[in-house]
Write a protein that holds these residues in place. Structure first.
Motif, PDB file in Angstrom:
ATOM      1  N   ASP A 148      30.890  53.501  32.464  1.00  0.00           N
ATOM      2  CA  ASP A 148      30.435  52.757  32.032  1.00  0.00           C
ATOM      3  C   ASP A 148      31.161  52.000  30.700  1.00  0.00           C
ATOM      4  OD1 ASP A 148      27.576  52.068  30.654  1.00  0.00           O
ATOM      5  OD2 ASP A 148      27.458  53.726  29.858  1.00  0.00           O
ATOM      6  N   ALA A 149      31.140  51.165  31.030  1.00  0.00           N
ATOM      7  CA  ALA A 149      32.548  50.545  30.042  1.00  0.00           C
ATOM      8  C   ALA A 149      33.174  49.135  30.446  1.00  0.00           C
ATOM      9  CB  ALA A 149      33.862  50.603  29.583  1.00  0.00           C
ATOM     10  N   GLY A 150      32.123  48.243  30.962  1.00  0.00           N
ATOM     11  CA  GLY A 150      31.503  46.902  31.572  1.00  0.00           C
ATOM     12  C   GLY A 150      33.112  46.049  30.950  1.00  0.00           C
ATOM     13  N   TRP A 151      32.477  45.711  29.233  1.00  0.00           N
ATOM     14  CA  TRP A 151      33.633  45.032  28.288  1.00  0.00           C
ATOM     15  C   TRP A 151      34.734  44.918  28.378  1.00  0.00           C
ATOM     16  CZ3 TRP A 151      30.727  49.388  27.585  1.00  0.00           C
ATOM     17  CH2 TRP A 151      31.229  50.544  26.751  1.00  0.00           C
ATOM     18  N   VAL A 152      35.116  46.627  29.144  1.00  0.00           N
ATOM     19  CA  VAL A 152      37.116  46.916  29.105  1.00  0.00           C
ATOM     20  C   VAL A 152      37.659  45.808  30.744  1.00  0.00           C
ATOM     21  CG1 VAL A 152      38.660  48.364  29.200  1.00  0.00           C
ATOM     22  CG2 VAL A 152      36.228  49.029  28.412  1.00  0.00           C
ATOM     23  N   ASN A 153      38.166  45.020  30.581  1.00  0.00           N
ATOM     24  CA  ASN A 153      39.055  43.999  31.903  1.00  0.00           C
ATOM     25  C   ASN A 153      39.528  43.415  31.352  1.00  0.00           C
ATOM     26  OD1 ASN A 153      37.664  41.674  31.005  1.00  0.00           O
ATOM     27  ND2 ASN A 153      35.168  43.250  31.609  1.00  0.00           N
ATOM     28  N   ASP A 154      39.178  42.621  32.319  1.00  0.00           N
ATOM     29  CA  ASP A 154      41.092  41.414  32.002  1.00  0.00           C
ATOM     30  C   ASP A 154      40.262  40.195  31.435  1.00  0.00           C
ATOM     31  OD1 ASP A 154      42.785  43.386  33.745  1.00  0.00           O
ATOM     32  OD2 ASP A 154      42.045  41.540  35.981  1.00  0.00           O
ATOM     33  N   TYR A 155      39.014  40.305  31.510  1.00  0.00           N
ATOM     34  CA  TYR A 155      38.285  38.612  30.279  1.00  0.00           C
ATOM     35  C   TYR A 155      37.920  39.703  29.135  1.00  0.00           C
ATOM     36  CZ  TYR A 155      38.197  38.079  35.552  1.00  0.00           C
ATOM     37  OH  TYR A 155      38.241  37.630  36.614  1.00  0.00           O
ATOM     38  N   ARG A 156      38.638  41.017  28.498  1.00  0.00           N
ATOM     39  CA  ARG A 156      38.671  41.199  27.301  1.00  0.00           C
ATOM     40  C   ARG A 156      39.845  41.246  26.652  1.00  0.00           C
ATOM     41  NH1 ARG A 156      32.846  41.524  26.353  1.00  0.00           N
ATOM     42  NH2 ARG A 156      31.677  40.315  27.751  1.00  0.00           N
ATOM     43  N   GLU A 157      39.773  41.572  25.744  1.00  0.00           N
ATOM     44  CA  GLU A 157      40.992  42.574  24.353  1.00  0.00           C
ATOM     45  C   GLU A 157      41.412  43.727  24.594  1.00  0.00           C
ATOM     46  OE1 GLU A 157      40.689  40.959  20.628  1.00  0.00           O
ATOM     47  OE2 GLU A 157      40.768  38.548  20.325  1.00  0.00           O
ATOM     48  N   GLN A 158      40.097  44.626  25.327  1.00  0.00           N
ATOM     49  CA  GLN A 158      39.796  45.988  25.486  1.00  0.00           C
ATOM     50  C   GLN A 158      40.303  46.339  26.500  1.00  0.00           C
ATOM     51  OE1 GLN A 158      36.663  47.837  23.256  1.00  0.00           O
ATOM     52  NE2 GLN A 158      36.023  45.678  22.769  1.00  0.00           N
ATOM     53  N   ASN A 159      40.929  45.081  27.657  1.00  0.00           N
ATOM     54  CA  ASN A 159      41.391  45.617  28.427  1.00  0.00           C
ATOM     55  C   ASN A 159      42.350  47.385  29.098  1.00  0.00           C
ATOM     56  OD1 ASN A 159      41.920  45.614  31.300  1.00  0.00           O
ATOM     57  ND2 ASN A 159      43.489  44.752  31.402  1.00  0.00           N
ATOM     58  N   ILE A 160      41.948  48.232  29.814  1.00  0.00           N
ATOM     59  CA  ILE A 160      43.387  49.427  29.454  1.00  0.00           C
ATOM     60  C   ILE A 160      42.972  49.791  31.421  1.00  0.00           C
ATOM     61  CG2 ILE A 160      41.819  50.412  27.807  1.00  0.00           C
ATOM     62  CD1 ILE A 160      40.062  52.109  28.984  1.00  0.00           C
ATOM     63  N   ARG A 161      42.165  48.687  32.300  1.00  0.00           N
ATOM     64  CA  ARG A 161      43.723  48.662  32.984  1.00  0.00           C
ATOM     65  C   ARG A 161      42.763  49.667  34.489  1.00  0.00           C
ATOM     66  NH1 ARG A 161      49.407  47.620  31.710  1.00  0.00           N
ATOM     67  NH2 ARG A 161      50.051  49.076  33.274  1.00  0.00           N
ATOM     68  N   LEU A 162      41.993  49.494  34.231  1.00  0.00           N
ATOM     69  CA  LEU A 162      40.936  50.961  35.164  1.00  0.00           C
ATOM     70  C   LEU A 162      41.363  50.762  36.201  1.00  0.00           C
ATOM     71  CD1 LEU A 162      37.363  51.181  32.940  1.00  0.00           C
ATOM     72  CD2 LEU A 162      38.892  52.899  32.679  1.00  0.00           C
ATOM     73  N   GLY A 163      41.910  49.533  37.277  1.00  0.00           N
ATOM     74  CA  GLY A 163      41.530  49.368  38.466  1.00  0.00           C
ATOM     75  C   GLY A 163      42.716  50.196  38.511  1.00  0.00           C
ATOM     76  N   GLU A 164      44.186  50.611  38.075  1.00  0.00           N
ATOM     77  CA  GLU A 164      45.287  51.056  38.277  1.00  0.00           C
ATOM     78  C   GLU A 164      44.699  52.832  38.623  1.00  0.00           C
ATOM     79  OE1 GLU A 164      48.128  50.460  35.574  1.00  0.00           O
ATOM     80  OE2 GLU A 164      48.300  47.933  35.503  1.00  0.00           O
ATOM     81  N   VAL A 165      43.658  53.085  37.860  1.00  0.00           N
ATOM     82  CA  VAL A 165      43.226  54.522  37.831  1.00  0.00           C
ATOM     83  C   VAL A 165      42.963  54.766  39.198  1.00  0.00           C
ATOM     84  CG1 VAL A 165      41.454  54.907  36.156  1.00  0.00           C
ATOM     85  CG2 VAL A 165      42.664  56.726  36.480  1.00  0.00           C
ATOM     86  N   VAL A 166      41.045  53.602  39.241  1.00  0.00           N
ATOM     87  CA  VAL A 166      40.787  54.058  40.492  1.00  0.00           C
ATOM     88  C   VAL A 166      41.413  54.267  41.256  1.00  0.00           C
ATOM     89  CG1 VAL A 166      39.255  53.148  42.001  1.00  0.00           C
ATOM     90  CG2 VAL A 166      38.831  52.474  39.411  1.00  0.00           C
ATOM     91  N   GLU A 167      42.749  53.187  41.935  1.00  0.00           N
ATOM     92  CA  GLU A 167      43.511  53.477  42.644  1.00  0.00           C
ATOM     93  C   GLU A 167      44.446  55.119  42.830  1.00  0.00           C
ATOM     94  OE1 GLU A 167      44.212  51.467  44.897  1.00  0.00           O
ATOM     95  OE2 GLU A 167      43.502  49.333  44.306  1.00  0.00           O
ATOM     96  N   ARG A 168      44.749  54.993  41.399  1.00  0.00           N
ATOM     97  CA  ARG A 168      45.441  56.566  41.718  1.00  0.00           C
ATOM     98  C   ARG A 168      44.180  57.544  41.945  1.00  0.00           C
ATOM     99  NH1 ARG A 168      47.369  58.033  36.037  1.00  0.00           N
ATOM    100  NH2 ARG A 168      48.215  59.760  37.023  1.00  0.00           N
ATOM    101  N   ALA A 169      42.997  57.521  41.478  1.00  0.00           N
ATOM    102  CA  ALA A 169      41.780  58.647  42.656  1.00  0.00           C
ATOM    103  C   ALA A 169      41.969  58.114  43.707  1.00  0.00           C
ATOM    104  CB  ALA A 169      40.705  57.898  40.975  1.00  0.00           C
ATOM    105  N   ARG A 170      41.701  57.313  44.115  1.00  0.00           N
ATOM    106  CA  ARG A 170      41.805  57.288  45.858  1.00  0.00           C
ATOM    107  C   ARG A 170      42.927  57.790  46.545  1.00  0.00           C
ATOM    108  NH1 ARG A 170      38.477  51.229  44.947  1.00  0.00           N
ATOM    109  NH2 ARG A 170      36.812  52.124  44.764  1.00  0.00           N
ATOM    110  N   LYS A 171      44.305  58.108  45.973  1.00  0.00           N
ATOM    111  CA  LYS A 171      45.398  58.613  46.703  1.00  0.00           C
ATOM    112  C   LYS A 171      45.016  60.267  46.878  1.00  0.00           C
ATOM    113  CE  LYS A 171      48.812  55.569  45.364  1.00  0.00           C
ATOM    114  NZ  LYS A 171      49.803  55.025  44.420  1.00  0.00           N
ATOM    115  N   VAL A 172      43.858  60.222  45.892  1.00  0.00           N
ATOM    116  CA  VAL A 172      43.806  62.686  46.652  1.00  0.00           C
ATOM    117  C   VAL A 172      41.845  61.988  46.419  1.00  0.00           C
ATOM    118  CG1 VAL A 172      43.020  64.427  44.468  1.00  0.00           C
ATOM    119  CG2 VAL A 172      44.559  62.965  43.549  1.00  0.00           C
ATOM    120  N   GLN A 173      41.411  61.395  46.324  1.00  0.00           N
ATOM    121  CA  GLN A 173      39.942  61.055  46.772  1.00  0.00           C
ATOM    122  C   GLN A 173      39.387  59.766  47.525  1.00  0.00           C
ATOM    123  OE1 GLN A 173      37.363  63.904  45.865  1.00  0.00           O
ATOM    124  NE2 GLN A 173      38.130  64.420  43.577  1.00  0.00           N
TER     125      GLN A 173
END
Length: 246
Positions: free
Chosen positions: A24-49
């Motif tokens: 629930d964090a649509g403002w946290v992305n490459d186009y904002r100053e708050q980017n915390i690279r959620l795509g990277e953790v999704v990729e990590r999660a998919r190695k497990v799930q």
């Protein structure tokens, strides 16, 4: 960023199978100053799930696998994965003075959302002591009682045309079509006949939770079904009449 990633990975690794990661964090992305690279953790999660769906809200791109309209539902059926997140009351957090939707309203929401191909994420805010309010519990129990009888028209179903027409919501399961005729309130008159917008051939119509093999006839708009006398003699209109059509 590291703290957030490790928090998410704790959830992904210590609690069994996870089907959806709902960010629930649509403002946290490459186009904002708050980017915390959620795509990277999704990729990590998919190695497990590896089956994991991600709801990276309002961002678009490879990690928004389903769209999530909030406090609303689309006007027409959508053929992409989606779910409406809707509160049982008026707010996502608990309010002492809140007014909860009735069981009738909640079932009507559920039926229309499912008919349009979506899922209902129903929010219930806990009290300050962590418990659910008695009103919320009664609503949940009421929904459960309805679904115990009519759930076959909801669970495991798929969309079928014309989806949602006025008070009629349609779903399909295999070669069976379900038509849910929704009554606005208890005072609405239950007519002798109901018209359903069905244009495919049918050989039998049953009333789910009631009489089998109802009388029916074709019409220009679809099929007109005659209700049993017992249904028209009710003191109050039901939440819905649910028809099983073969």
């Amino acid at each position: 960023m590291e703290f957030t990633h490790e928090q998410i990975m704790e959830l992904m690794t210590r609690y069994g199978r996870i089907d959806v990661l709902w960010l629930d964090a649509g403002w946290v992305n490459d186009y904002r100053e708050q980017n915390i690279r959620l795509g990277e953790v999704v990729e990590r999660a998919r190695k497990v799930q590896p089956w994991l769906l991600s709801a990276d809200r309002t961002v678009g791109g490879p990690y928004e696998n389903l769209i999530t309209p909030e406090q609303t539902l689309p006007e027409r059926a959508l053929k992409v994965p989606w779910e409406s997140c809707i509160t049982m009351g008026s707010a996502f957090s608990f309010r002492y003075e809140d007014r909860y939707k009735s069981v009738r309203q909640l079932i009507h929401l559920l039926a229309e959302i499912v008919a349009k191909g979506g899922n209902l994420a129903l929010n219930v805010g806990p009290q300050p002591d962590g418990r659910l309010s008695q009103t919320a519990i009664k609503r949940i129990q009421g929904m459960g009682e309805w679904l115990n009888v009519y759930g076959e028209a909801i669970y495991g179903t798929r969309i079928c045309e014309p989806y949602s027409v006025g008070p009629v919501q349609l779903t399909c399961k295999g070669d069976i079509t379900y038509a849910m005729y929704l009554y606005k309130n208890e005072q609405e008159r239950v007519p002798e006949e109901l018209e359903l917008p069905l244009h495919t051939a049918c050989s039998r119509i049953d009333l789910v939770g009631g009489q089998d093999r109802l009388e029916y006839r074709r019409s220009e708009q679809g099929v007109v079904v005659r209700l049993p006398d017992t249904e028209r003699q009710r003191a109050e209109a039901p939440i819905a009449h649910v028809f099983r059509i073969r």
